[in-house]
Design an enzyme around this catalytic site. Structure first.
Site, mmCIF file in Angstrom:
data_model
loop_
_atom_site.group_PDB
_atom_site.id
_atom_site.type_symbol
_atom_site.label_atom_id
_atom_site.label_comp_id
_atom_site.label_asym_id
_atom_site.label_seq_id
_atom_site.Cartn_x
_atom_site.Cartn_y
_atom_site.Cartn_z
ATOM 1 N N ARG A 4 1.012 -1.506 0.111
ATOM 2 C CA ARG A 4 0.410 0.028 0.125
ATOM 3 C C ARG A 4 0.784 1.225 0.560
ATOM 4 O O ARG A 4 0.760 2.132 -1.376
ATOM 5 C CB ARG A 4 -1.305 -0.263 0.697
ATOM 6 C CG ARG A 4 -1.757 -1.219 0.937
ATOM 7 C CD ARG A 4 -2.884 -1.064 2.058
ATOM 8 N NE ARG A 4 -2.717 -0.962 3.457
ATOM 9 C CZ ARG A 4 -2.591 -1.252 4.725
ATOM 10 N NH1 ARG A 4 -4.500 -0.573 4.905
ATOM 11 N NH2 ARG A 4 -1.738 -1.091 6.040
ATOM 12 N N ASN A 54 -6.205 -2.773 2.216
ATOM 13 C CA ASN A 54 -6.254 -4.268 2.098
ATOM 14 C C ASN A 54 -7.992 -4.582 2.017
ATOM 15 O O ASN A 54 -9.058 -3.892 2.615
ATOM 16 C CB ASN A 54 -6.080 -4.570 3.631
ATOM 17 C CG ASN A 54 -4.533 -4.114 3.197
ATOM 18 O OD1 ASN A 54 -3.954 -4.392 1.870
ATOM 19 N ND2 ASN A 54 -3.701 -4.369 4.181
#
Length: 89
Positions: free
Chosen positions: A18, A36
């Protein structure tokens, strides 16, 4: 402006995927988000010029140094404009 929706499958959680995605998005001037999913995938919304998104997608396939991207699913959505690119926790 088009919003690109990506689902990234593989070893992409707990490996810096990320933050790497956020840094690349900021470098390209892309707005959107990365988060996520409960099933182990990563979801990305990205707004930007089509050519820039095409280049950004190359980095989504690479991921972070510790990730292993297996599949990148892509679709185009009608979605509100984003102000910046952020990680959703």
């Amino acid at each position: 402006m088009k919003t690109y929706h990506f689902i990234i499958k593989g070893k992409v959680q707990g490996v810096g995927y990320r933050i790497t995605t956020q840094l690349n998005a900021q470098r390209f001037g892309i707005k959107g988000s990365v988060s996520n999913l409960l099933n182990g995938d990563v979801e990305i919304f990205a707004q930007g010029d089509e050519i820039i998104i095409k280049n950004f997608k190359k980095y989504l396939k690479i991921g972070s140094i510790m990730s292993k991207v297996e599949i990148v699913e892509e679709s185009i959505l009608d979605k509100d404009n984003f102000e910046n690119f952020k990680i959703i926790y």
